[in-house]
Write a protein that holds these residues in place. Structure first.
Motif, PDB file in Angstrom:
ATOM      1  N   GLN A  74       0.682  -1.120  -0.019  1.00 31.26           N
ATOM      2  CA  GLN A  74       0.173   0.167  -0.058  1.00 31.26           C
ATOM      3  C   GLN A  74       0.921   1.431  -0.142  1.00 31.26           C
ATOM      4  N   GLY A  75       2.219   0.948   0.357  1.00 30.60           N
ATOM      5  CA  GLY A  75       3.224   2.327   0.174  1.00 30.60           C
ATOM      6  C   GLY A  75       3.122   2.978   1.364  1.00 30.60           C
ATOM      7  N   LEU A  76       2.743   2.426   2.678  1.00 28.73           N
ATOM      8  CA  LEU A  76       2.439   3.063   3.740  1.00 28.73           C
ATOM      9  C   LEU A  76       3.679   2.608   4.848  1.00 28.73           C
ATOM     10  N   ASN A  77       3.807   3.612   5.628  1.00 31.54           N
ATOM     11  CA  ASN A  77       4.538   3.204   7.050  1.00 31.54           C
ATOM     12  C   ASN A  77       4.006   2.371   7.891  1.00 31.54           C
ATOM     13  N   ALA A  78       4.718   1.589   8.866  1.00 33.03           N
ATOM     14  CA  ALA A  78       3.911   0.794   9.549  1.00 33.03           C
ATOM     15  C   ALA A  78       3.762   1.645  11.020  1.00 33.03           C
ATOM     16  N   ASP A  79       2.612   2.341  10.946  1.00 35.64           N
ATOM     17  CA  ASP A  79       2.152   3.208  11.860  1.00 35.64           C
ATOM     18  C   ASP A  79       0.979   3.225  12.365  1.00 35.64           C
ATOM     19  N   PHE A  80       0.096   4.113  13.064  1.00 35.33           N
ATOM     20  CA  PHE A  80      -1.213   4.119  13.408  1.00 35.33           C
ATOM     21  C   PHE A  80      -2.221   4.240  12.301  1.00 35.33           C
ATOM     22  N   GLU A  81      -1.652   5.149  11.306  1.00 36.15           N
ATOM     23  CA  GLU A  81      -2.770   4.917  10.231  1.00 36.15           C
ATOM     24  C   GLU A  81      -2.881   3.726   9.421  1.00 36.15           C
ATOM     25  N   ALA A  82      -1.734   3.068   9.234  1.00 35.91           N
ATOM     26  CA  ALA A  82      -1.758   1.933   8.675  1.00 35.91           C
ATOM     27  C   ALA A  82      -2.360   0.872   9.400  1.00 35.91           C
ATOM     28  N   ARG A  83      -2.296   0.741  10.712  1.00 40.26           N
ATOM     29  CA  ARG A  83      -2.744  -0.081  11.541  1.00 40.26           C
ATOM     30  C   ARG A  83      -4.561   0.006  11.347  1.00 40.26           C
ATOM     31  N   MET A  84      -5.009   1.315  11.456  1.00 42.97           N
ATOM     32  CA  MET A  84      -6.399   1.584  11.235  1.00 42.97           C
ATOM     33  C   MET A  84      -6.842   1.133   9.924  1.00 42.97           C
ATOM     34  N   GLY A  85      -6.013   1.468   8.948  1.00 46.27           N
ATOM     35  CA  GLY A  85      -6.162   1.034   7.625  1.00 46.27           C
ATOM     36  C   GLY A  85      -6.452  -0.611   7.423  1.00 46.27           C
ATOM     37  N   PHE A  86      -5.451  -1.034   7.865  1.00 46.26           N
ATOM     38  CA  PHE A  86      -5.522  -2.464   7.777  1.00 46.26           C
ATOM     39  C   PHE A  86      -6.601  -3.139   8.626  1.00 46.26           C
ATOM     40  N   ALA A  87      -7.129  -2.476   9.758  1.00 44.75           N
ATOM     41  CA  ALA A  87      -8.016  -3.150  10.780  1.00 44.75           C
ATOM     42  C   ALA A  87      -9.336  -3.044   9.886  1.00 44.75           C
ATOM     43  N   ASN A  88      -9.479  -1.841   9.234  1.00 44.05           N
ATOM     44  CA  ASN A  88     -10.887  -1.528   8.622  1.00 44.05           C
ATOM     45  C   ASN A  88     -11.111  -2.203   7.334  1.00 44.05           C
ATOM     46  N   PHE A  89      -9.917  -2.418   6.450  1.00 43.48           N
ATOM     47  CA  PHE A  89      -9.715  -3.341   5.430  1.00 43.48           C
ATOM     48  C   PHE A  89     -10.278  -4.671   5.819  1.00 43.48           C
ATOM     49  N   ILE A  90      -9.826  -5.347   6.665  1.00 48.52           N
ATOM     50  CA  ILE A  90     -10.249  -6.646   7.217  1.00 48.52           C
ATOM     51  C   ILE A  90     -11.582  -6.757   7.573  1.00 48.52           C
ATOM     52  N   ALA A  91     -12.166  -5.770   8.144  1.00 48.17           N
ATOM     53  CA  ALA A  91     -13.276  -5.572   8.595  1.00 48.17           C
ATOM     54  C   ALA A  91     -14.264  -5.563   7.756  1.00 48.17           C
ATOM     55  N   LYS A  92     -14.031  -4.470   6.559  1.00 48.35           N
ATOM     56  CA  LYS A  92     -14.902  -4.711   5.258  1.00 48.35           C
ATOM     57  C   LYS A  92     -14.932  -6.053   4.706  1.00 48.35           C
ATOM     58  N   GLN A  93     -14.048  -6.881   4.693  1.00 48.56           N
ATOM     59  CA  GLN A  93     -13.833  -8.194   4.184  1.00 48.56           C
ATOM     60  C   GLN A  93     -14.668  -9.110   4.586  1.00 48.56           C
ATOM     61  N   SER A  94     -14.999  -8.913   5.937  1.00 45.30           N
ATOM     62  CA  SER A  94     -15.775  -9.736   6.710  1.00 45.30           C
ATOM     63  C   SER A  94     -17.178  -9.315   6.682  1.00 45.30           C
ATOM     64  N   ALA A  95     -17.748  -8.250   6.227  1.00 47.15           N
ATOM     65  CA  ALA A  95     -19.001  -7.682   6.057  1.00 47.15           C
ATOM     66  C   ALA A  95     -20.079  -8.734   5.868  1.00 47.15           C
ATOM     67  N   GLY A  96     -19.914  -9.593   5.051  1.00 49.44           N
ATOM     68  CA  GLY A  96     -20.732 -10.511   4.927  1.00 49.44           C
ATOM     69  C   GLY A  96     -21.007 -11.751   5.729  1.00 49.44           C
ATOM     70  N   SER A  97     -19.921 -11.594   6.952  1.00 52.37           N
ATOM     71  CA  SER A  97     -19.912 -12.901   7.693  1.00 52.37           C
ATOM     72  C   SER A  97     -20.966 -12.507   9.014  1.00 52.37           C
ATOM     73  N   ASN A  98     -21.252 -13.619   9.788  1.00 50.35           N
ATOM     74  CA  ASN A  98     -21.896 -13.102  10.962  1.00 50.35           C
ATOM     75  C   ASN A  98     -21.196 -13.279  12.091  1.00 50.35           C
ATOM     76  N   HIS A  99     -20.001 -13.054  11.964  1.00 51.74           N
ATOM     77  CA  HIS A  99     -19.002 -13.308  13.307  1.00 51.74           C
ATOM     78  C   HIS A  99     -19.009 -11.900  13.843  1.00 51.74           C
ATOM     79  N   ARG A 100     -18.941 -11.904  15.182  1.00 53.77           N
ATOM     80  CA  ARG A 100     -19.118 -10.564  15.975  1.00 53.77           C
ATOM     81  C   ARG A 100     -17.787 -10.080  16.192  1.00 53.77           C
ATOM     82  N   LYS A 101     -16.749 -11.191  16.129  1.00 56.95           N
ATOM     83  CA  LYS A 101     -15.330 -10.633  16.408  1.00 56.95           C
ATOM     84  C   LYS A 101     -14.501 -11.748  15.875  1.00 56.95           C
TER      85      LYS A 101
END
Length: 103
Positions: A74-101
């Protein structure tokens, strides 16, 4: 007021065995708690607060190797912004699942 479809939010989640490596690879590691136990207590409190606010929390494991590869792609440094971006990217991928966590 009841929400009909809870908003999913990605939450960075570390594993104990990865935490020292996480501290080594993050460019902003000085902003992270010194120990996994302190981080875990804070993260669990944050997760409880988000859940109480009506969010569906998706725990996103930050594996040091996988995360660094994603940052490079993604051309990002390993920092807060990248961590949040990664976490939300994974959350969006799981949008169709029924898992809470995801652990």
């Amino acid at each position: 007021m009841e929400k009909s479809s809870p908003f999913k939010i990605g939450m960075v989640w570390y594993y104990r065995e990865d935490y020292n490596a996480i501290l080594r690879i993050m460019t902003d590691s000085h902003k992270l708690p010194e120990s996994f136990d302190i981080w875990l207590a804070e993260a669990e409190q944050d997760e409880d607060n988000l859940t109480q606010d009506g969010y569906t929390v998706v725990r996103t494991r930050i594996d040091p190797e996988t995360f660094l590869g994603w940052c490079r792609s993604q051309g990002l440094n390993a920092d807060f912004e990248a961590r949040m971006g990664f976490a939300n990217f994974i959350a969006k991928q799981s949008a169709g699942s029924n898992h809470r966590k995801h652990i």
